[in-house]
Design a protein around this motif. Structure first.
Motif, PDB file in Angstrom:
ATOM      1  N   GLU A  68       0.908  -1.135  -0.013  1.00 43.15           N
ATOM      2  CA  GLU A  68       0.087   0.029   0.000  1.00 43.15           C
ATOM      3  C   GLU A  68       0.847   1.192   0.055  1.00 43.15           C
ATOM      4  OE1 GLU A  68      -0.650   0.111   4.871  1.00 43.15           O
ATOM      5  OE2 GLU A  68      -2.206  -0.497   3.229  1.00 43.15           O
ATOM      6  N   GLN A  69       2.204   1.150   0.495  1.00 42.18           N
ATOM      7  CA  GLN A  69       2.838   2.431   0.588  1.00 42.18           C
ATOM      8  C   GLN A  69       3.533   2.784  -0.679  1.00 42.18           C
ATOM      9  OE1 GLN A  69       3.778  -0.689   1.493  1.00 42.18           O
ATOM     10  NE2 GLN A  69       5.675  -1.088   0.685  1.00 42.18           N
ATOM     11  N   LEU A  70       3.278   2.025  -1.880  1.00 40.37           N
ATOM     12  CA  LEU A  70       3.616   2.455  -3.349  1.00 40.37           C
ATOM     13  C   LEU A  70       2.697   3.307  -4.223  1.00 40.37           C
ATOM     14  CD1 LEU A  70       5.041  -1.344  -4.282  1.00 40.37           C
ATOM     15  CD2 LEU A  70       6.227   0.707  -3.472  1.00 40.37           C
ATOM     16  N   GLY A  71       1.679   3.627  -3.293  1.00 36.88           N
ATOM     17  CA  GLY A  71       0.896   4.501  -4.120  1.00 36.88           C
ATOM     18  C   GLY A  71      -0.117   3.724  -5.529  1.00 36.88           C
ATOM     19  N   ALA A  72       0.107   4.372  -6.639  1.00 32.52           N
ATOM     20  CA  ALA A  72      -0.622   3.949  -7.766  1.00 32.52           C
ATOM     21  C   ALA A  72      -0.085   2.485  -7.845  1.00 32.52           C
ATOM     22  CB  ALA A  72      -0.337   4.964  -8.877  1.00 32.52           C
ATOM     23  N   TYR A  73       1.281   2.371  -7.918  1.00 33.43           N
ATOM     24  CA  TYR A  73       1.731   1.025  -8.150  1.00 33.43           C
ATOM     25  C   TYR A  73       0.978  -0.215  -7.493  1.00 33.43           C
ATOM     26  CZ  TYR A  73       5.686   2.678 -10.884  1.00 33.43           C
ATOM     27  OH  TYR A  73       6.239   3.237 -12.033  1.00 33.43           O
ATOM     28  N   ALA A  74       0.563   0.402  -6.070  1.00 33.44           N
ATOM     29  CA  ALA A  74      -0.114  -0.538  -5.529  1.00 33.44           C
ATOM     30  C   ALA A  74      -1.133  -1.453  -5.925  1.00 33.44           C
ATOM     31  CB  ALA A  74      -0.197  -0.116  -3.931  1.00 33.44           C
ATOM     32  N   TRP A  75      -2.053  -0.248  -6.517  1.00 32.83           N
ATOM     33  CA  TRP A  75      -3.284  -0.774  -7.256  1.00 32.83           C
ATOM     34  C   TRP A  75      -3.071  -1.486  -8.292  1.00 32.83           C
ATOM     35  CZ3 TRP A  75      -7.759  -0.382  -4.589  1.00 32.83           C
ATOM     36  CH2 TRP A  75      -8.120   0.586  -3.621  1.00 32.83           C
ATOM     37  N   VAL A  76      -2.152  -1.060  -8.972  1.00 34.40           N
ATOM     38  CA  VAL A  76      -1.858  -2.076 -10.327  1.00 34.40           C
ATOM     39  C   VAL A  76      -1.349  -3.272  -9.803  1.00 34.40           C
ATOM     40  CG1 VAL A  76      -0.193  -2.285 -12.252  1.00 34.40           C
ATOM     41  CG2 VAL A  76      -0.909   0.050 -11.697  1.00 34.40           C
ATOM     42  N   LEU A  77      -0.610  -3.619  -8.927  1.00 33.70           N
ATOM     43  CA  LEU A  77      -0.060  -4.887  -8.271  1.00 33.70           C
ATOM     44  C   LEU A  77      -1.124  -5.589  -7.901  1.00 33.70           C
ATOM     45  CD1 LEU A  77       3.349  -3.743  -6.596  1.00 33.70           C
ATOM     46  CD2 LEU A  77       2.900  -5.045  -8.698  1.00 33.70           C
ATOM     47  N   LEU A  78      -2.210  -4.957  -7.011  1.00 32.18           N
ATOM     48  CA  LEU A  78      -3.427  -5.470  -6.465  1.00 32.18           C
ATOM     49  C   LEU A  78      -4.268  -6.206  -7.745  1.00 32.18           C
ATOM     50  CD1 LEU A  78      -5.182  -6.297  -4.049  1.00 32.18           C
ATOM     51  CD2 LEU A  78      -6.022  -4.303  -4.011  1.00 32.18           C
ATOM     52  N   ALA A  79      -4.608  -5.370  -8.588  1.00 36.25           N
ATOM     53  CA  ALA A  79      -5.109  -5.716  -9.795  1.00 36.25           C
ATOM     54  C   ALA A  79      -4.585  -6.940 -10.509  1.00 36.25           C
ATOM     55  CB  ALA A  79      -5.427  -4.732 -10.668  1.00 36.25           C
ATOM     56  N   LEU A  80      -3.438  -7.178 -10.691  1.00 30.97           N
ATOM     57  CA  LEU A  80      -2.749  -8.110 -11.247  1.00 30.97           C
ATOM     58  C   LEU A  80      -2.783  -9.366 -10.466  1.00 30.97           C
ATOM     59  CD1 LEU A  80       0.506  -6.626 -12.605  1.00 30.97           C
ATOM     60  CD2 LEU A  80      -1.498  -7.325 -14.012  1.00 30.97           C
ATOM     61  N   TRP A  81      -2.662  -9.221  -9.049  1.00 32.06           N
ATOM     62  CA  TRP A  81      -2.802 -10.161  -8.250  1.00 32.06           C
ATOM     63  C   TRP A  81      -4.184 -10.788  -8.182  1.00 32.06           C
ATOM     64  CZ3 TRP A  81      -0.655 -13.764  -5.253  1.00 32.06           C
ATOM     65  CH2 TRP A  81      -1.415 -14.297  -4.211  1.00 32.06           C
ATOM     66  N   LEU A  82      -5.207  -9.884  -8.206  1.00 33.48           N
ATOM     67  CA  LEU A  82      -6.713 -10.512  -8.250  1.00 33.48           C
ATOM     68  C   LEU A  82      -6.990 -11.254  -9.405  1.00 33.48           C
ATOM     69  CD1 LEU A  82      -8.577  -7.705  -6.614  1.00 33.48           C
ATOM     70  CD2 LEU A  82      -7.647  -9.651  -5.578  1.00 33.48           C
ATOM     71  N   ILE A  83      -6.463 -10.922 -10.589  1.00 28.99           N
ATOM     72  CA  ILE A  83      -6.576 -11.618 -11.798  1.00 28.99           C
ATOM     73  C   ILE A  83      -5.945 -12.961 -11.770  1.00 28.99           C
ATOM     74  CG2 ILE A  83      -5.813 -11.829 -14.261  1.00 28.99           C
ATOM     75  CD1 ILE A  83      -6.038  -8.481 -14.431  1.00 28.99           C
TER      76      ILE A  83
END
Length: 293
Positions: free
Chosen positions: A121-136
């Motif tokens: 979560e401390q990575l800002g926008a990157y955190a949301w990209v990583l989360l989206a890829l993880w959920l896929i």
């Protein structure tokens, strides 16, 4: 806002679980068809039941696997439809089974926990990209989990898809500046992918487990986390095998699906791996000598 996000993510996860379960049956139908064409012995009744699922994507519709009635949208609402219908087909009243509801609840819970305990979560926008890829990736892993648990196989193309998503995920991790190194990632691939490839040469596991290991290592991200995945998977395997051995039910010819253990191990490692590793290090090296070395 938090409650709204939790509800949205759980429902998205439940939809992902429903999608994963539907793809499992389609993959099984194609697998049986290919095995029959190759001259292998198959369950003809199972193929007959699933045959209608082998059709072009544009004409693909969900249907009851027993009466083959095309299902309407209100038959396919994740969790709710199963509960309202009490686990039975609306049209023939045949039992649907528990795989569907467990998949929807399970992936829904995975989406929810991933959001609540996401470590980047401390990575800002990157955190949301990583989360989206993880959920896929979690949806792909759900397909692998169910298929391996049912038929002791890990479909190659789903494994390949997981690796592709994993490559994008690992790339984003590097460019986000987390401090992870390529050497550590490659070492992790060697631990999970390479080690299981060696095991597959001796017939101890299938080649699918080795390919799965590569995909999982890309999400683990380091050799420490890959080692943790390996440890947790074997620990879970022991929890399953020891009771069977004590009851005398463990046979040499028994097939044990190891993919689900690896997937659960990765899930725990990604969300809570840093804390677990730190706890282990505090126990085995309380004075930090290993770090100084």
């Amino acid at each position: 806002m938090m409650i709204t996000m939790i509800i949205i993510l759980f429902m998205l996860g439940a939809m992902g679980g429903s999608f994963a379960c539907a793809q499992v049956w389609r993959l099984r139908a194609r697998q049986l068809h290919e095995d029959k064409a190759a001259g292998e012995q198959i369950d003809s009744k199972e193929l007959s039941r699933l045959q209608r699922l082998i059709r072009p994507m544009l004409r693909d519709r969900s249907e009851c696997l027993h009466c083959h009635h095309i299902l309407r949208w209100y038959d396919l609402v994740p969790v709710i439809s199963w509960v309202v219908l009490r686990g039975r087909c609306r049209y023939c009243r045949h039992s649907i089974g528990y795989t569907e509801i467990l998949s929807e609840l399970g992936v829904g819970a995975v989406f929810l926990l991933s959001y609540l305990y996401w470590p980047f979560e401390q990575l800002g926008a990157y955190a949301w990209v990583l989360l989206a890829l993880w959920l896929i990736a979690c949806v792909l892993m759900a397909i692998l989990f169910i298929y391996d648990a049912k038929w002791y196989l890990l479909p190659f193309w789903i494994n390949a898809g997981l690796i592709c998503v994993g490559v994008v995920y690992a790339t984003y991790v590097f460019i986000s500046g987390t401090g992870q190194t390529a050497v550590s990632l490659i070492s992790g691939i060697g631990i999970l992918g390479g080690l299981y490839y060696v095991f597959s040469r001796f017939g101890w596991v299938g080649e699918g487990d080795a390919i799965l290991g590569v995909g999982l290592a890309l999400f683990a991200g380091s050799w420490q986390h890959s080692l943790l995945v390996l440890f947790l998977a074997n620990l879970l395997g022991c929890f399953m095998l020891i009771p069977l051995a004590l009851r005398g039910a463990l046979k040499r010819s028994m097939h044990i699906p190891f993919g689900p253990f690896l997937i659960v191990g990765l899930f725990v490692s990604v969300l809570w791996g840093d804390e677990i590793i730190q706890t282990i290090m505090n126990i085995v090296d309380p004075f930090g000598y290993m770090v100084m070395l």
